[in-house]
Design an enzyme around this catalytic site. Structure first.
Site, mmCIF file in Angstrom:
data_model
loop_
_atom_site.group_PDB
_atom_site.id
_atom_site.type_symbol
_atom_site.label_atom_id
_atom_site.label_comp_id
_atom_site.label_asym_id
_atom_site.label_seq_id
_atom_site.Cartn_x
_atom_site.Cartn_y
_atom_site.Cartn_z
ATOM 1 N N SER A 49 -1.627 70.964 -10.480
ATOM 2 C CA SER A 49 -0.839 69.766 -10.761
ATOM 3 C C SER A 49 -1.581 68.815 -11.711
ATOM 4 O O SER A 49 -1.814 69.161 -12.856
ATOM 5 C CB SER A 49 -0.455 69.082 -9.447
ATOM 6 O OG SER A 49 0.656 68.249 -9.664
ATOM 7 N N LYS A 107 14.159 46.645 -2.508
ATOM 8 C CA LYS A 107 12.799 46.101 -2.357
ATOM 9 C C LYS A 107 11.999 46.848 -1.280
ATOM 10 O O LYS A 107 10.766 46.917 -1.367
ATOM 11 C CB LYS A 107 12.878 44.588 -2.042
ATOM 12 C CG LYS A 107 11.601 43.854 -2.281
ATOM 13 C CD LYS A 107 11.165 43.891 -3.741
ATOM 14 C CE LYS A 107 9.710 43.486 -3.853
ATOM 15 N NZ LYS A 107 9.116 43.942 -5.104
#
Lengths: 201, 317
Positions: B134, B186
């Site tokens: 990765s 949020k």
């Protein structure tokens, strides 16, 4: 200067240094002789020979040129400082004991006492060429030559103040003891500080 | 007395002679590159190869990456790359990677730094250790040449974001959260409630965007079209041999081979010096202290609910 070199009088220092250290101190203290320059040349030679011997035993790269130039100057300065400190401490002890102190003669004595160390290179070189435990012999000869050097200084100190050999040994060992105590105390303080600093982070 | 003087003079001449012979011997040994069992560590000089090591998860450390003035984490890697970049002696850099990847920003920052160094004509060689998956592969792709072992785990091209759903646990133990927020997203990825479809869509966009950036950067670094990488960029891990088959790496070899490759590509001599990473014993000591005193596993941070949500280029088994 050339006449002085041709006269071979300067060789007497080396001869007495190797054979009769008690006469060496008489030669150093005699007024008509100037032993300082030969003494300094000995330190320079010893620095050069120590670097060469170590380099001979290990694997070298182009860093050797730095060692033999800047390294030589550094080693010379380190040895000279070491001698001044040791001579200063012995002189201090002389004066504390009520004897006549003469740091100049002590420095010259220390300078000449290093002369046997120049024999390290030829001695080790033999075993390096034969490839027969050169590192073992390097350590062995270094120890032997250090003892020889110590004996020259001890006999010189003994002759200088007309003291017994045993008492001169104590004078000689005093700087080692003094510096050792300072190192032990200061390293203990440094370790305490470092550990305290790390644990507080 | 004259006789004694002559003996001492002979000794002095012997010392001079042995010094000359020693210098010749040392010179010859230097030329022949003689090996010796007795090694004294000497500073290396001259043009050579620099090494930067990337070990463990790649991320910025929260405390600014500094402990007693010594930087660690991604910041330390960038600093090391800066040092190597500014060092005129360094003609090639080996990026030794042993990492499962890490956060997006930290990985991209190291990648960009390497691309910059490549533009400055530094030769970059990636050498993969146990794992370079990765983000580890992302960084490697910036190099001119990638070398891995047969058993290296690499690939895992993709992006992941993981967050636990503790809603049922909260319910069971009777904890309710009071949330006052300025916008509906949020408290995205909060662990005390399920994720909504809209939120999932939003996060998927974020992940897709980071994934596209990954592909673009690998394409740029490897100089291959995205279409060549995409078939294998589904998060799969591969070993060195398979990576070679998929052209994700350039060659198979050990770390020493990578050093030789770097020398070859930078036109350096076979015995040119290798400037390794942290060699200062004090730095090593402090780094080991940091590992002991501060958890390097990330468990501590997750338990304390710090950074509990990260988008990462990371292989997470």
């Amino acid at each position: 200067m050339i006449d002085y070199i041709k006269s071979l009088n300067w060789i007497d220092y080396f001869y007495y240094c190797l054979v009769e250290p008690r006469k060496l101190i008489k030669l150093i203290t005699s007024e008509e002789r100037k032993p300082f320059i030969p003494g300094v040349l000995i330190i320079l030679s010893v620095s050069f020979i120590e670097i060469l011997t170590i380099s001979l035993l290990g694997k070298e790269n182009s860093f050797f040129y730095y060692k033999i130039s800047y390294g030589l100057i550094l080693t010379f300065i380190v040895i000279q400082i070491q001698i001044v400190i040791f001579a200063g401490l012995i002189d201090l002890l002389f004066q504390l004991r009520g004897y006549n102190g003469n740091i100049k003669n002590l420095i010259n004595l220390f300078n000449f006492s290093l002369f046997p160390r120049t024999l390290l290179l030829p001695l080790v070189f033999i075993f390096e060429v034969l490839n027969f435990a050169p590192i073992f012999f390097y350590i062995l000869f270094s120890m032997f030559l250090f003892i020889w050097q110590a004996l020259i200084v001890i006999q010189g100190i003994s002759e200088m103040n007309r003291r017994s050999f045993a008492e001169s040994v104590i004078f000689y060992l005093f700087p080692f003891f003094f510096i050792g105590v300072i190192i032990i105390f200061s390293s203990t303080l440094i370790i305490i500080n470092i550990v305290g600093f790390i644990t507080s982070v | 007395m004259e006789k004694n003087r002559k003996i001492v003079l002979s000794i002095l001449l012997l010392i001079v002679l042995s010094s000359i012979l020693a210098i010749i011997d040392i010179g010859m040994n230097m030329e022949q590159g003689k090996e010796s069992s007795f090694q004294i560590s000497v500073p290396q000089i001259g043009v050579g190869v620099g090494i930067v090591r990337i070990n463990g998860p790649i991320r910025f450390i929260n405390n600014g990456g500094k402990i007693i003035g010594i930087t660690s984490g991604a910041e330390a890697i960038i600093n090391r790359l800066n040092d190597l970049g500014n060092d005129r002696r360094i003609k090639a850099i080996i990026v030794r990677i042993n990492s499962p990847g890490g956060t997006v920003a930290a990985t991209q920052e190291i990648f960009q730094k390497l691309i910059k160094l490549k533009k400055e004509n530094k030769i970059l060689i990636a050498s993969m250790g146990d794992i370079a998956a990765s983000g580890g592969y992302y960084i490697a792709s910036a190099c001119n040449h990638i070398m891995a072992n047969y058993g290296t785990i690499t690939g895992s091209i993709g992006v992941i974001a993981v967050s636990p759903n503790l809603k049922e646990l909260f319910k069971k133990i009777g904890i309710k959260m009071n949330v006052i927020k300025s916008g509906k997203y949020k408290d995205l990825m909060s662990s005390y409630r399920d994720i909504s479809d809209k939120e999932r869509e939003l996060l998927q966009m974020l992940i897709d965007s980071s994934y596209m950036q990954f592909l673009k950067d690998v394409s740029l670094g490897r100089n291959v079209p995205i279409s060549d990488i995409k078939p294998y960029a589904d998060g799969r891990i591969v070993d060195g041999r398979t990576a070679m088959k998929y052209k994700l790496i350039d060659s198979i070899g050990v770390f020493e081979d990578a050093i030789n490759k770097a020398r070859e590509m930078a036109n350096l001599s076979d015995d040119s010096p290798v400037y390794d990473d942290i060699i200062n014993p004090l730095e090593r000591f402090i780094m080991s202290m940091e590992t002991i005193f501060k958890s390097q596993t990330g468990i501590e941070e997750r338990l304390l609910n710090k950074n509990n949500f990260l988008i990462e280029y990371r292989f997470e088994p």
